[in-house]
Design a protein around this motif. Structure first.
Motif, PDB file in Angstrom:
ATOM      1  N   HIS A  75       0.847 -12.390   5.563  1.00  0.00           N
ATOM      2  CA  HIS A  75       0.105 -12.014   4.360  1.00  0.00           C
ATOM      3  C   HIS A  75       0.665 -10.704   3.780  1.00  0.00           C
ATOM      4  O   HIS A  75       0.856 -10.581   2.571  1.00  0.00           O
ATOM      5  CB  HIS A  75      -1.380 -11.879   4.699  1.00  0.00           C
ATOM      6  CG  HIS A  75      -2.214 -11.366   3.573  1.00  0.00           C
ATOM      7  ND1 HIS A  75      -2.851 -12.194   2.675  1.00  0.00           N
ATOM      8  CD2 HIS A  75      -2.515 -10.099   3.185  1.00  0.00           C
ATOM      9  CE1 HIS A  75      -3.504 -11.468   1.785  1.00  0.00           C
ATOM     10  NE2 HIS A  75      -3.324 -10.192   2.075  1.00  0.00           N
ATOM     11  N   GLU A  76       0.937  -9.754   4.639  1.00  0.00           N
ATOM     12  CA  GLU A  76       1.475  -8.472   4.155  1.00  0.00           C
ATOM     13  C   GLU A  76       2.929  -8.624   3.704  1.00  0.00           C
ATOM     14  O   GLU A  76       3.342  -8.014   2.719  1.00  0.00           O
ATOM     15  CB  GLU A  76       1.345  -7.389   5.233  1.00  0.00           C
ATOM     16  CG  GLU A  76      -0.084  -7.067   5.649  1.00  0.00           C
ATOM     17  CD  GLU A  76      -0.982  -6.653   4.474  1.00  0.00           C
ATOM     18  OE1 GLU A  76      -0.462  -6.123   3.461  1.00  0.00           O
ATOM     19  OE2 GLU A  76      -2.200  -6.888   4.564  1.00  0.00           O
ATOM     20  N   HIS A 121       2.900  -9.845   0.249  1.00  0.00           N
ATOM     21  CA  HIS A 121       2.693  -8.775  -0.740  1.00  0.00           C
ATOM     22  C   HIS A 121       4.020  -8.079  -1.051  1.00  0.00           C
ATOM     23  O   HIS A 121       4.323  -7.787  -2.205  1.00  0.00           O
ATOM     24  CB  HIS A 121       1.713  -7.722  -0.198  1.00  0.00           C
ATOM     25  CG  HIS A 121       0.260  -8.089  -0.332  1.00  0.00           C
ATOM     26  ND1 HIS A 121      -0.306  -8.469  -1.528  1.00  0.00           N
ATOM     27  CD2 HIS A 121      -0.745  -8.117   0.582  1.00  0.00           C
ATOM     28  CE1 HIS A 121      -1.607  -8.708  -1.338  1.00  0.00           C
ATOM     29  NE2 HIS A 121      -1.888  -8.510  -0.066  1.00  0.00           N
ATOM     30  N   HIS A 181      -5.778  -4.386  -2.602  1.00  0.00           N
ATOM     31  CA  HIS A 181      -5.243  -5.152  -3.728  1.00  0.00           C
ATOM     32  C   HIS A 181      -6.362  -5.771  -4.545  1.00  0.00           C
ATOM     33  O   HIS A 181      -7.467  -5.995  -4.052  1.00  0.00           O
ATOM     34  CB  HIS A 181      -4.337  -6.274  -3.201  1.00  0.00           C
ATOM     35  CG  HIS A 181      -3.069  -5.780  -2.602  1.00  0.00           C
ATOM     36  ND1 HIS A 181      -1.938  -5.506  -3.341  1.00  0.00           N
ATOM     37  CD2 HIS A 181      -2.745  -5.501  -1.314  1.00  0.00           C
ATOM     38  CE1 HIS A 181      -0.978  -5.083  -2.545  1.00  0.00           C
ATOM     39  NE2 HIS A 181      -1.433  -5.067  -1.309  1.00  0.00           N
ATOM     40  N   GLU A 203      -4.461 -10.803  -3.861  1.00  0.00           N
ATOM     41  CA  GLU A 203      -4.841 -11.336  -2.550  1.00  0.00           C
ATOM     42  C   GLU A 203      -4.632 -12.839  -2.489  1.00  0.00           C
ATOM     43  O   GLU A 203      -4.065 -13.374  -1.518  1.00  0.00           O
ATOM     44  CB  GLU A 203      -6.313 -10.999  -2.247  1.00  0.00           C
ATOM     45  CG  GLU A 203      -6.542  -9.575  -1.809  1.00  0.00           C
ATOM     46  CD  GLU A 203      -5.762  -9.251  -0.546  1.00  0.00           C
ATOM     47  OE1 GLU A 203      -4.710  -8.599  -0.685  1.00  0.00           O
ATOM     48  OE2 GLU A 203      -6.167  -9.668   0.556  1.00  0.00           O
ATOM     49  N   ASN A 246      -7.520  -4.314   2.456  1.00  0.00           N
ATOM     50  CA  ASN A 246      -8.504  -5.337   2.106  1.00  0.00           C
ATOM     51  C   ASN A 246      -9.155  -5.892   3.368  1.00  0.00           C
ATOM     52  O   ASN A 246      -8.516  -6.022   4.404  1.00  0.00           O
ATOM     53  CB  ASN A 246      -7.837  -6.502   1.381  1.00  0.00           C
ATOM     54  CG  ASN A 246      -7.409  -6.136  -0.033  1.00  0.00           C
ATOM     55  OD1 ASN A 246      -6.312  -5.607  -0.230  1.00  0.00           O
ATOM     56  ND2 ASN A 246      -8.269  -6.391  -0.999  1.00  0.00           N
ATOM     57  N   ARG A 291      -9.401 -14.312   4.376  1.00  0.00           N
ATOM     58  CA  ARG A 291      -7.958 -14.195   4.610  1.00  0.00           C
ATOM     59  C   ARG A 291      -7.402 -15.516   5.140  1.00  0.00           C
ATOM     60  O   ARG A 291      -7.914 -16.068   6.103  1.00  0.00           O
ATOM     61  CB  ARG A 291      -7.689 -13.049   5.618  1.00  0.00           C
ATOM     62  CG  ARG A 291      -6.241 -12.799   5.976  1.00  0.00           C
ATOM     63  CD  ARG A 291      -5.458 -12.178   4.845  1.00  0.00           C
ATOM     64  NE  ARG A 291      -6.060 -10.951   4.289  1.00  0.00           N
ATOM     65  CZ  ARG A 291      -5.787  -9.715   4.735  1.00  0.00           C
ATOM     66  NH1 ARG A 291      -4.964  -9.543   5.736  1.00  0.00           N
ATOM     67  NH2 ARG A 291      -6.354  -8.667   4.173  1.00  0.00           N
TER      68      ARG A 291
HETATM   69 ZN   LIG Z   1      -3.663  -8.449   0.997  1.00  0.00          ZN
END
Ligand SMILES: [Zn+2]
Length: 606
Positions: free
Chosen positions: A420-421, A424, A456, A461, A508, A518
């Motif tokens: 997930h990161e 980004h 974010h 997200e 987040n 998430r």
């Molecule tokens: Zn995020």
């Protein structure tokens, strides 16, 4: 000493008071004029008005080197009485050695309720994070300024209309010492029990009981004393007697030999509650307190401004050309990233780069290579030292919390949260370029959470989650995403009870309005959660993967042998457990990695 004794007593209580008295100061022991900080029962002391400010001149003299080791030229004691005298003296020596330290102290507490199948399970949770001044007047500054509603929690069971419980964060760290003011033969009786090994260290075990009429709030319990220099390495017990309407909770306090000659308070486990039949449990909780950052400088604006250092500056850049607009933009992002990482490290919130990062970077690399990601700068990783489950990224650095690494069941789940990161970063969702301005780094450590943030917008997200799924599907982890689904289900099943663990402070949250948001697309993957399936491990307890060196904040992976799960109660997902560190002497094979600035090789001062 009379007044300060009462401050201490007040600070370490769970006070039980009638709701009719909102301030409940009545239930507290007599408060002297300077007790306002410690006797605020509803919230931890606010740093602005209650805590004495450190003058700049004092802050300057703060040294980040280890205290000098004790000369062990003293003759070895030959009687138990001499041993007692020695460890009393060593205890006072430790207080003196640590008096200038202001370590970070974190307490994570879970209230418990009885579950017929799983035994005591969390019903609610609370989180406290602050800096503790180890000087004579104990002081505490909290990173979490906002009033945590949970700190004033209603009792379970039939008493909820009459009583409320107030947790005092300082209380959980109280057993760093047995007794700050009067640890001596005049106030205590000491009885030798036996010899016992704790890890690699042979100890002498003593029971410690307060003498009659020696005052309220005296240590009552047992101490383990190592048999070379006679330092206390573990304390276990409570304080007694308690003032009216209050009680002291039980603690198990461990120290580590992180610097030559001294055993430094590192872990404290607290637990209350009785779940046997017929017991009306008034208070039931378990809590882990961790202390780290002993080698941090006192974080102070003034301190910062006085640190003017002029180094000989030489531009080592290979290129002779000016930066293009895009290059300039990247340089700027890099500067912001470096500023933030450096500042968080100095505030005692980030571990220096180390062993754990090698593992994290390997996983990130697996995702990058299989997805043909080629970034202008390599992705770095760092461990956030705190328990709440969170990740965020600053520039090209991915930050993941110790607590989150702990509870993830396998590498695929780790890859999922990192993806997930990484998404980004790949999508250019770069936050925090404003931190390239250095004035924005000038704040006190305890106000870090008010000054830094990397949350974010919802659109980013969603986009990052979508991209993360793509990255995972192309990766070596594609076949193992069932485990990620299982982890998300486990987290969802406990989310209502673990609000504090899910409350992020910089990035987040993994949840939104009580639902785990998430990587939600993965939540339907995998089998249903089933406690009876002993081979189904969806999430781990806290503390099982990463350990922090309390002196220099280095993070390393815990080395544990696998232990067979024999009942559903053994799973303990997201739960806190007692500490049982393997004790070892400084400089020996099993000892924690030696601090960078040991007394042996560090010059004093700068
Ligand atoms: Zn995020």
């Amino acid at each position: 000493m009379g007044t300060s004794k009462w401050i201490f007593t007040a600070a370490l209580l769970v006070s039980v008071s009638a709701t009719a008295q909102p301030q409940s100061t009545d239930s507290q022991p007599a408060a002297g004029p300077n007790t306002s900080a410690a006797t605020q029962t509803v919230q931890p002391p606010a740093s602005t008005d209650a805590a004495p400010q450190t003058p700049a001149s004092q802050a300057q003299t703060q040294q980040a080197t280890a205290p000098a080791p004790t000369p062990s030229v003293l003759p070895q004691p030959t009687t138990m009485d001499q041993v007692v005298d020695r460890f009393i003296e060593r205890e006072h020596g430790l207080m003196k050695a640590l008096a200038t330290r202001t370590p970070v102290v974190e307490t994570y507490l879970q209230n418990l309720t009885a579950d017929p199948q799983l035994g005591p399970v969390p019903s609610a949770d609370h989180y406290f994070l602050g800096r503790m001044d180890m000087g004579e007047t104990v002081d505490r500054k909290d990173y979490l300024k906002e009033q945590d509603k949970g700190m004033e929690t209603r009792l379970m069971g039939g008493f909820n209309k009459l009583f409320k419980v107030q947790y005092q964060p300082m209380g959980f760290s109280w057993m760093v010492y047995a007794d700050r003011t009067d640890f001596d033969r005049a106030h205590y009786d000491f009885h030798y029990i036996r010899r016992e090994f704790l890890g690699d260290v042979r100890c002498l075990v003593f029971d410690v009981t307060p003498k009659k009429n020696s005052g309220k709030g005296r240590f009552l319990g047992r101490v383990w004393v190592e048999d070379q220099d006679y330092n206390i390495v573990r304390l276990n017990g409570t304080y007694a007697p308690a003032p009216k309407n209050s009680f002291f909770f039980h603690m198990d306090s461990w120290r580590l030999n992180l610097i030559p000659g001294y055993w430094v308070p590192a872990y404290i486990y607290s637990e209350e509650g009785d779940f046997s039949a017929g017991v009306k449990n008034k208070i039931a909780f378990k809590a882990q307190t961790r202390i780290w950052g002993y080698d941090l400088k006192k974080g102070d604006k003034d301190d910062e401004l006085t640190q003017i250092r002029v180094d000989s500056v030489k531009d080592e850049t290979a290129t002779t050309q000016d930066a293009s607009p895009l290059q300039a933009e990247r340089e700027w992002q890099q500067q912001a990233e470096d500023n933030v990482i450096e500042r968080l490290t100095r505030a005692g919130l980030l571990a220096p780069e180390g062993d754990v990062d090698h593992i994290l970077q390997t996983v990130v690399n697996n995702l990058e290579v299989t997805n043909n990601i080629d970034l202008p700068r390599p992705v770095r990783t760092r461990v956030l030292l705190t328990a709440p489950l969170e990740t965020f990224s600053v520039g090209n650095t991915i930050v993941i919390s110790r607590g989150l690494i702990d509870v993830l069941p396998d590498e695929a789940s780790l890859a999922a949260v990192l993806s997930h990161e990484l998404a980004h970063i790949v999508l250019g969702h770069n936050l925090g370029s404003k931190y390239a301005f250095n004035d924005r780094m000038l704040f006190s450590d305890d106000s870090t959470y008010n000054n830094l943030g990397f949350k974010h917008i919802p659109e980013e997200e969603t986009a990052a989650d979508k991209k993360a799924i793509d990255l995972l599907n192309n990766s070596p982890y594609a076949q193992k995403l069932d485990n990620v689904g299982l982890f998300l289900k486990a987290l969802q099943s406990r989310s209502a009870q673990l609000n504090a663990l899910l409350t992020t402070h910089l990035g987040n949250s993994l949840a939104e309005n009580g639902t785990i948001s998430r990587l939600a697309a993965l939540a339907s993957k995998g089998p249903a959660l089933d406690n009876n399936k002993l081979d189904q491990v969806a999430a781990l307890p806290l503390g099982g993967r990463v350990k922090i060196n309390p002196w220099d904040d280095k993070a390393e992976m815990v080395k544990t042998a696998p232990v067979a799960i024999t009942s559903a109660r053994d799973k303990m997902p997201f739960e806190v457990t007692p500490f049982y560190p393997r004790l070892a002497r400084w400089g020996t094979q099993n000892a924690p990695s030696a601090p960078a600035t040991s007394a042996a090789n560090a010059p004093s001062g700068n």
